[in-house]
Design an enzyme around this catalytic site. Structure first.
Site: not given
Ligand code: UDP
Length: 491
Positions: A20, A116, A371
């Protein structure tokens, strides 16, 4: 170029979770850079220091934005077994008094409050202070349509979806097949969860505008339905502004050892040869599934970067893993014995966190096993990287259905699902299908993702649809006059 702020100030509220915070910061950056707004971002989080350390360009955001981490909310008394959504709703509710005080103290007073998906509790504050109110839906239009329609769903339809696994109809939009259903439909008896989700849809239908991290060219049919008064427009006449894809720009990485190690390693690999494996900011797998994934990667003989986390089981195993025990070659003991030695030539295991946008933008990366969080999806898309979908929770199943079945930019691991352990051979086969050069399926998804990348670039460019949507919202924030109010004046 130096940013000279004018008097227009807006406030944006981010709910807990990197998924978010990241798009909210990007939205704020757009308003600050392109419209020279003063932007205050309020962040609700249980752990401010982790959030800051995981944002590689955090200081560059601080130069542009006024970022206020609200004092962490105490949630230690929450009942056990609450869904993530209900926990988020309660957490946000508890942050409201301090948010009200903070907004009251801002000078000049923001003309608009953007929240959000989980910030609907704050819309009342915007009303009290006479501010315009917007929701920033950090996912796609299809999920937005489902959310707006959810409180109005026919009960019999819902019942057939949940218990008989029939598709759920959403007026004018693709129906939701049970395979990709929201995880709340796996908890049909959780009344609070269903009430919380329905309230999100009802509150959203009363704002001045809904911003969306998607764009016209990606979801034309759904967007048309949302605006059609005879279709989804029956449930909400709120103007929809698709402003995406908003993702963190790829810039030189900071000094972190882990970050440069990944990119240095990628520099040595052939173009398009590496599969990047990551399950978002919080995704974890059970121990037996982690082991099968490791075997699947090894058997596929493809190059990979894998962001790995200890398995998700709490109990005795969980604390055992947290001790960080390793086998002789340094392999964490939740991976198969000797995994690091056997894959040393082709793979890199990164524990916990990688600089994802930089990794995906690297020319050695040719696939992303994900995922399907919406930020990860957009980051993959703007880098032209095809995906393998392995959804875990929330709306990720919907995203996977959209990416594979509607858009054709991804392959989907259909075997994955709650309580199922996907076997190593299935994983191996899927990886080969996307990564091996002469595989037809791989060629198709690659071509499609490149086409969508061009469509995204066109939407963001000057004169493009997302660029125009953001200009419209900025104009409303400056004048205090929204599309709805203009329409009402003309009537
Ligand atoms: N992210 C990252 N490095 C990691 C894992 C996640 O930079 O090792 C960042 C990814 O680039 C994205 C966010 O964390 O911008 C994850 O958002 P997403 O909506 O894909 O999944 P959520 O974490 O909300 O399930």
């Amino acid at each position: 170029m130096e940013v000279v702020p004018t008097k227009t100030r807006i406030a944006i509220l981010a709910s807990p979770g990197m998924g978010h915070l990241i798009p909210v910061l990007e939205l704020g950056r757009c308003f600050a850079v392109h419209h020279r707004f003063l932007v205050t971002i309020f962040v609700v989080t249980t752990d401010p220091s982790t959030a800051q350390s995981q944002l590689p360009h955090y200081s560059s955001y601080q130069d542009l934005l006024d970022i206020v981490f609200l004092p962490p909310v105490d949630v230690s008394d929450l009942a056990t077994g609450l869904s993530i959504l209900s926990q988020l709703v309660l957490l946000m509710r508890r942050a409201m008094p301090i948010l009200r005080t903070e907004i009251a103290a801002l000078k000049p007073r923001p003309s608009a409050l953007v929240v959000d998906l989980f910030g609907n509790e704050a819309l009342e504050i915007a009303d009290d202070f006479g501010m315009l109110k917007y929701v920033f839906n950090t996912t796609n239009a299809w999920f937005l349509a489902l959310t707006l329609y959810y409180p109005h769903h026919d009960e019999a339809d819902k019942h057939d979806h949940v218990y008989l696994h029939k598709p759920l109809n959403i007026p004018g939009c693709a129906p939701l097949e049970y395979e990709g259903t929201l995880d709340l439909n796996l908890r049909p008896d959780d009344r609070l969860l269903h009430e919380d989700y329905a309230k999100m849809g009802l509150d959203m239908a009363k704002v001045d505008g809904i911003l969306l991290n998607s764009w016209e060219g990606l979801e034309p049919k759904t967007l048309k339905a949302l605006r059609d008064p005879n279709s989804m427009g029956r449930f909400s006449s709120v103007p929809i502004h698709p402003v995406g894809p908003l993702v963190r720009p790829v810039k030189p990485v900071g000094n972190s050892v882990c970050q440069s190690k990944v990119l240095d390693w990628l520099d040595l690999q052939p173009a398009g040869s590496v599969l990047y494996v990551s399950f978002g900011s919080g995704g974890t797998l059970p121990a037996d599934q982690l082991a099968e994934l490791a075997w699947g990667l090894e058997l596929s003989q493809q190059r990979f970067v894998w962001v790995v986390r200890p398995p998700s089981e709490g109990s005795a195993f969980g604390s055992f893993f947290r001790q960080g025990k390793r086998t002789e070659d340094g392999t964490p003991d939740y991976l198969p014995d000797g995994f690091l030695s056997r894959t040393r030539e082709v793979g890199l295991v990164v524990e916990m966190w990688a600089p994802q946008t930089q990794v995906l933008a690297h020319e050695s990366v040719g696939g992303f096993l994900s995922h399907c969080g919406w930020n990860s999806t957009l980051e993959s898309l703007v880098s032209g990287v095809p995906m393998i979908c392995w959804p875990l929770y929330a709306e990720q199943g919907m995203n996977a259905a959209m990416l594979s079945d509607h858009l054709g930019m991804a392959a989907r691991l259909r075997e994955a699902g709650p309580g199922v352990v996907v076997g190593r051979e299935v994983i191996e086969k899927m990886i080969r299908r996307v990564m091996e050069k002469d595989e037809e399926h791989g060629k198709l998804v690659k071509a499609k993702v490149k086409e969508l990348k061009r469509s995204a670039e066109a939407a963001l460019a000057k004169g493009g649809s997302s660029h125009g949507s953001l200009e419209q919202v900025a104009k409303e924030c400056k004048t205090g006059l929204t599309g709805l109010k203009e329409r009402a004046r003309g009537a």
